[in-house]
Design a protein around this motif. Sequence first.
Motif, PDB file in Angstrom:
ATOM      1  N   LYS A 126      22.141  42.607  56.821  1.00  0.00           N
ATOM      2  CA  LYS A 126      22.280  42.159  55.428  1.00  0.00           C
ATOM      3  C   LYS A 126      23.307  41.033  55.342  1.00  0.00           C
ATOM      4  N   THR A 127      24.446  41.200  56.009  1.00  0.00           N
ATOM      5  CA  THR A 127      25.496  40.187  55.999  1.00  0.00           C
ATOM      6  C   THR A 127      24.996  38.875  56.587  1.00  0.00           C
ATOM      7  N   LEU A 128      24.251  38.933  57.671  1.00  0.00           N
ATOM      8  CA  LEU A 128      23.679  37.734  58.281  1.00  0.00           C
ATOM      9  C   LEU A 128      22.796  36.995  57.287  1.00  0.00           C
ATOM     10  N   PHE A 129      21.931  37.712  56.600  1.00  0.00           N
ATOM     11  CA  PHE A 129      21.042  37.087  55.623  1.00  0.00           C
ATOM     12  C   PHE A 129      21.846  36.424  54.507  1.00  0.00           C
ATOM     13  N   TYR A 130      22.865  37.114  54.010  1.00  0.00           N
ATOM     14  CA  TYR A 130      23.703  36.544  52.957  1.00  0.00           C
ATOM     15  C   TYR A 130      24.406  35.284  53.449  1.00  0.00           C
ATOM     16  N   GLU A 131      24.902  35.310  54.686  1.00  0.00           N
ATOM     17  CA  GLU A 131      25.593  34.145  55.246  1.00  0.00           C
ATOM     18  C   GLU A 131      24.648  32.961  55.439  1.00  0.00           C
ATOM     19  N   LEU A 132      23.376  33.242  55.657  1.00  0.00           N
ATOM     20  CA  LEU A 132      22.383  32.169  55.796  1.00  0.00           C
ATOM     21  C   LEU A 132      21.919  31.644  54.433  1.00  0.00           C
ATOM     22  N   GLY A 133      22.384  32.278  53.368  1.00  0.00           N
ATOM     23  CA  GLY A 133      22.038  31.823  52.027  1.00  0.00           C
ATOM     24  C   GLY A 133      20.872  32.558  51.392  1.00  0.00           C
ATOM     25  N   ALA A 134      20.370  33.571  52.056  1.00  0.00           N
ATOM     26  CA  ALA A 134      19.257  34.357  51.513  1.00  0.00           C
ATOM     27  C   ALA A 134      19.807  35.470  50.624  1.00  0.00           C
ATOM     28  N   SER A 135      18.996  35.885  49.702  1.00  0.00           N
ATOM     29  CA  SER A 135      19.348  37.002  48.835  1.00  0.00           C
ATOM     30  C   SER A 135      18.209  38.022  48.926  1.00  0.00           C
ATOM     31  N   PRO A 136      18.182  38.780  50.019  1.00  0.00           N
ATOM     32  CA  PRO A 136      17.059  39.685  50.238  1.00  0.00           C
ATOM     33  C   PRO A 136      17.040  40.868  49.275  1.00  0.00           C
ATOM     34  N   ARG A 151      13.232  29.653  55.591  1.00  0.00           N
ATOM     35  CA  ARG A 151      12.835  28.435  54.866  1.00  0.00           C
ATOM     36  C   ARG A 151      11.339  28.459  54.541  1.00  0.00           C
ATOM     37  N   ASP A 152      10.540  28.767  55.542  1.00  0.00           N
ATOM     38  CA  ASP A 152       9.080  28.764  55.364  1.00  0.00           C
ATOM     39  C   ASP A 152       8.632  29.724  54.270  1.00  0.00           C
ATOM     40  N   SER A 153       9.342  30.838  54.142  1.00  0.00           N
ATOM     41  CA  SER A 153       8.970  31.842  53.135  1.00  0.00           C
ATOM     42  C   SER A 153       9.646  31.580  51.785  1.00  0.00           C
ATOM     43  N   LYS A 154      10.454  30.522  51.710  1.00  0.00           N
ATOM     44  CA  LYS A 154      11.193  30.147  50.494  1.00  0.00           C
ATOM     45  C   LYS A 154      12.303  31.147  50.146  1.00  0.00           C
ATOM     46  N   ALA A 155      12.808  31.852  51.180  1.00  0.00           N
ATOM     47  CA  ALA A 155      13.946  32.753  50.967  1.00  0.00           C
ATOM     48  C   ALA A 155      15.246  31.954  50.915  1.00  0.00           C
ATOM     49  N   ILE A 156      15.244  30.785  51.582  1.00  0.00           N
ATOM     50  CA  ILE A 156      16.362  29.841  51.484  1.00  0.00           C
ATOM     51  C   ILE A 156      15.779  28.448  51.302  1.00  0.00           C
ATOM     52  N   TRP A 157      16.581  27.550  50.804  1.00  0.00           N
ATOM     53  CA  TRP A 157      16.088  26.211  50.497  1.00  0.00           C
ATOM     54  C   TRP A 157      16.658  25.142  51.395  1.00  0.00           C
ATOM     55  N   LEU A 158      17.772  25.395  52.051  1.00  0.00           N
ATOM     56  CA  LEU A 158      18.414  24.365  52.874  1.00  0.00           C
ATOM     57  C   LEU A 158      18.085  24.507  54.316  1.00  0.00           C
TER      58      LEU A 158
END
Length: 103
Positions: free
Chosen positions: A28-38, A96-103
């Motif tokens: 979860k922390t990794l996803f948040y650090e990558l800018g995702a909000s799962p 990015r491909d799934s639009k979970a992050i934009w950058l």
Amino acid sequence: MERVRDLASKKAAVIFTKSSCCMCHSIKTLFYELGASPAVHELDKDPQGRDMEQALFGASGSTQAVPAVFIGGRYVGSAKDIISFHVNGSLKQMLRDSKAIWL
């Protein structure tokens, strides 16, 4: 498995976890650090959590059902898989491909 698929399809990134699992927390922390909000579904706090956990055992083919990560509605793996994807650089592209992050 129907409920798992339904929940996994509602957001670009979905993580099934248990509140006491340290690897779940790390993913979860990794996803948040990558800018995702799962979307995070803690199986030990869900009334249908036991059934979902059993379904995830079948999907993962692993001895551990959680963390179970879905990106773009597709099961992509457990903690070991996600860490491997992160190390080789493909996790960010999947997000990015799934639009979970934009950058």
